[in-house]
Enzyme design. Structure first.
Site, mmCIF file in Angstrom:
data_model
loop_
_atom_site.group_PDB
_atom_site.id
_atom_site.type_symbol
_atom_site.label_atom_id
_atom_site.label_comp_id
_atom_site.label_asym_id
_atom_site.label_seq_id
_atom_site.Cartn_x
_atom_site.Cartn_y
_atom_site.Cartn_z
ATOM 1 N N SER A 86 0.807 -1.228 0.000
ATOM 2 C CA SER A 86 0.000 0.000 0.000
ATOM 3 C C SER A 86 0.833 1.267 0.000
ATOM 4 O O SER A 86 0.294 2.368 0.142
ATOM 5 C CB SER A 86 -0.970 -0.003 1.176
ATOM 6 O OG SER A 86 -0.293 -0.276 2.354
ATOM 7 N N THR A 204 -1.110 3.090 4.463
ATOM 8 C CA THR A 204 -0.400 4.359 4.283
ATOM 9 C C THR A 204 0.542 4.588 5.453
ATOM 10 O O THR A 204 0.169 4.318 6.595
ATOM 11 C CB THR A 204 -1.444 5.498 4.301
ATOM 12 O OG1 THR A 204 -2.264 5.343 3.160
ATOM 13 C CG2 THR A 204 -0.801 6.864 4.305
ATOM 14 N N THR A 222 1.621 6.974 0.126
ATOM 15 C CA THR A 222 0.709 5.841 -0.064
ATOM 16 C C THR A 222 0.520 5.517 -1.542
ATOM 17 O O THR A 222 0.757 6.378 -2.406
ATOM 18 C CB THR A 222 -0.684 6.186 0.519
ATOM 19 O OG1 THR A 222 -1.510 5.030 0.522
ATOM 20 C CG2 THR A 222 -1.396 7.267 -0.274
ATOM 21 N N ARG A 232 -8.032 8.728 -9.274
ATOM 22 C CA ARG A 232 -8.479 9.041 -7.908
ATOM 23 C C ARG A 232 -7.294 9.433 -7.027
ATOM 24 O O ARG A 232 -6.241 8.796 -7.043
ATOM 25 C CB ARG A 232 -9.190 7.821 -7.317
ATOM 26 C CG ARG A 232 -9.714 8.005 -5.890
ATOM 27 C CD ARG A 232 -8.742 7.518 -4.859
ATOM 28 N NE ARG A 232 -9.294 7.589 -3.494
ATOM 29 C CZ ARG A 232 -8.565 7.430 -2.393
ATOM 30 N NH1 ARG A 232 -7.282 7.179 -2.477
ATOM 31 N NH2 ARG A 232 -9.110 7.519 -1.214
ATOM 32 N N VAL A 233 -7.480 10.461 -6.244
ATOM 33 C CA VAL A 233 -6.457 10.894 -5.282
ATOM 34 C C VAL A 233 -7.116 10.956 -3.911
ATOM 35 O O VAL A 233 -8.250 11.432 -3.786
ATOM 36 C CB VAL A 233 -5.903 12.281 -5.687
ATOM 37 C CG1 VAL A 233 -5.057 12.879 -4.574
ATOM 38 C CG2 VAL A 233 -5.079 12.163 -6.973
ATOM 39 N N THR A 255 -4.706 8.095 8.294
ATOM 40 C CA THR A 255 -4.711 6.909 7.447
ATOM 41 C C THR A 255 -6.146 6.425 7.349
ATOM 42 O O THR A 255 -6.967 6.739 8.198
ATOM 43 C CB THR A 255 -3.789 5.821 8.035
ATOM 44 O OG1 THR A 255 -3.798 4.675 7.184
ATOM 45 C CG2 THR A 255 -4.207 5.401 9.423
ATOM 46 N N GLY A 256 -6.428 5.694 6.298
ATOM 47 C CA GLY A 256 -7.788 5.177 6.142
ATOM 48 C C GLY A 256 -8.438 5.725 4.885
ATOM 49 O O GLY A 256 -7.750 6.158 3.963
HETATM 50 C C1 SD4 Z 1 -6.121 7.113 0.727
HETATM 51 N N1 SD4 Z 1 -5.660 7.446 3.056
HETATM 52 O O1 SD4 Z 1 -5.644 7.097 -0.398
HETATM 53 C C2 SD4 Z 1 -5.218 6.792 1.876
HETATM 54 C C3 SD4 Z 1 -5.167 5.340 1.954
HETATM 55 C C4 SD4 Z 1 -4.849 4.771 3.214
HETATM 56 O O2 SD4 Z 1 -4.955 2.852 4.098
HETATM 57 O O3 SD4 Z 1 -4.636 5.332 4.231
HETATM 58 N N2 SD4 Z 1 -4.882 3.528 3.131
HETATM 59 O O4 SD4 Z 1 -7.296 7.335 0.946
#
Ligand code: SD4
Length: 345
Positions: A86, A204, A222, A232-233, A255-256
Site C-alpha cells: 500500500s 499508508t 501511499t 483518484r487521489v 490513514t484510512g
Molecule cells: C487514501 N488514506 O488514499 C489513503 C489510503 C490509506 O490505508 O490510508 N490507506 O485514501
C-alpha cells in the site's frame, strides 16, 4: 438607521450569537492517560510497519538531525519495500492496473510539497520534497509530476510487482468496486461476523517527528485505495487532510479512507483542536467523531485513524475501528501501541 446605530445593533447581535453558540464548541476533554516523551527528539508513525520506518528516522534524529530529513528518510523504508502493498514499490494498482502514488511533506516553516497520481517513481516523498524546495508550488500531479521527477534525476521504474499484479487480475474476475467497505486493506474488510478484521501492516505511512531543537515535520505516502478509479487521489498528498504541521502547536497525520478525511480536512482539524487545548488523543477522537456525525451509517463500515504529536512531546491517536496501531521511537521508548477506537464490539 445611521451607520453608527447599525454598527451597534450588529455588534450586540454578534455578541448574543457568540454567547448562544458557545456550546457549539467542543470542550477540550482529557485523555485517560497522556503519553508524553521525556526528552526530545521523538518520531511517531502509523501502523506496525512504522516501527522499522521510525528506526531509519531515528538514525538522524538521534544524532541531532533535522526532523524534515528524518521523516523523509523514515517513510522511504516502506516506499522501497516490495512486500508492502500500500506504499510505493509493490503498491496495489488502480482498477486499470497502474500503480499511482500520492505523498506529501511539510516542515517547521509551513513549507510543504506534494505529488499526487504519480507513476513509476519509487520515492514519491522525495519528489514531494523537491517540489517544496525547488519550485514555487506546493503540488504537482500525474504526468507533470512524473516529468518533474525525471528531469530531476529520479529513475522511471515498474512499480507493479508480480504479487500485486496477480491479485489485481484475480480482482478483475469480479471487478467488484467497493469504495467504502473497501478491498484495499484486509483489516478494513469486515469479518464474516460483520466486525472489522484484524490484519494489519498494509497501509499508508504517516510520520511526524520533533527533533532535538524542538522543530516539527511530517511526511505521508501511499499507493492509495486499491483498485481505485484511475485518477483518484486520496487525502494523503493533500496538505491539511493527510498531514499538517504547525510548529507552534503540533503535527498530525491520517490513514484510512481518504474521502472521509478530506471532507473534514482531518489533520488540520486535529492541529487546530490542539491549539484550542485538546490533548493529541482527544483531538484525534474529536476528528473521528466529526466523521461519524456526518454519516454514522457509513462511518461504521470504514476505517480512519489519526495520529498526533504536540509541541510538548505529548502524542496520541484515535480511530473509527479496532486495528489501528502506531509506532513510537524516542530515546526512552521503541514501541507499538494500539490506538483507542470508537466502535466497540
Ligand atoms: C487514501 N488514506 O488514499 C489513503 C489510503 C490509506 O490505508 O490510508 N490507506 O485514501
Amino acid at each position: 438607521m445611521s451607520n453608527r446605530r447599525r454598527f451597534m445593533k450588529f455588534s450586540l447581535l454578534g455578541s448574543a450569537a457568540i454567547l448562544a453558540s458557545k456550546n457549539l464548541f467542543a470542550e477540550s476533554p482529557k485523555s485517560k492517560e497522556i503519553k508524553v516523551v521525556k526528552d526530545k527528539p521523538i518520531v511517531i508513525s502509523t501502523w506496525d510497519f512504522g516501527k522499522e520506518a521510525n528506526e531509519a528516522a531515528w538514525e538522524l534524529l538521534g544524532k541531532n538531525g533535522r526532523a524534515l530529513d528524518a521523516v523523509e528518510r523514515g517513510v522511504k523504508v516502506p516506499e522501497a519495500d516490495p512486500n508492502n502493498q500500500s506504499v510505493g514499490l509493490g503498491g496495489r494498482p488502480d482498477r486499470d492496473g497502474h500503480v499511482t502514488l500520492d505523498a506529501c511533506i511539510m516542515d517547521e516553516n509551513y513549507k510543504c510539497g506534494s505529488v499526487a497520481f504519480l507513476e513509476h517513481i519509487v520515492h514519491p516523498i522525495s519528489v514531494a520534497r523537491m517540489v517544496m524546495e525547488k519550485t514555487p508550488h506546493v503540488m504537482l500531479v500525474g504526468e507533470g509530476a512524473l516529468q518533474f521527477a525525471l528531469a530531476n534525476g529520479f529513475k522511471k521504474e515498474n512499480l507493479l510487482t508480480d504479487k500485486s499484479e496477480k491479485e489485481w487480475k484475480e480482482w478483475l474476475k469480479e471487478s467488484k468496486y467497493e469504495p467504502w467497505m473497501n478491498i484495499e486493506n484486509e483489516h478494513y474488510r469486515m469479518n464474516k461476523d460483520g466486525k472489522p478484521g484484524d490484519e494489519k501492516n498494509h497501509d499508508t505511512i504517516g510520520m511526524v517527528a520533533m527533533d532535538a531543537n524542538g522543530n516539527l515535520s511530517g511526511a505521508c505516502t501511499t499507493s492509495g485505495l486499491a483498485y481505485k478509479i484511475r485518477g483518484r487521489v486520496g487525502d494523503s498528498p493533500i496538505i491539511g487532510a493527510g498531514l499538517y504541521v504547525d510548529n507552534e502547536i503540533g503535527a498530525a497525520t491520517s490513514t484510512g479512507v481518504g474521502e472521509e478525511v478530506i471532507r473534514i480536512v482531518g489533520s488540520h482539524l486535529v492541529v487546530e483542536l490542539m491549539r484550542q487545548g485538546f490533548e493529541p488523543e482527544a483531538a484525534c477522537k474529536e476528528a473521528v467523531e466529526r466523521i461519524i456525525k456526518r454519516n454514522p451509517e457509513n462511518a461504521k463500515k470504514v476505517q480512519v485513524g489519526f495520529l498526533a504529536l504536540n509541541k510538548n512531546g505529548e502524542y496520541g491517536a484515535f480511530a473509527l475501528q479496532k486495528g489501528f496501531s502506531y509506532a513510537v521511537r524516542s530515546a526512552s521508548e521503541n514501541k507499538i501501541y494500539n490506538a483507542p477506537y470508537f466502535y466497540k464490539d
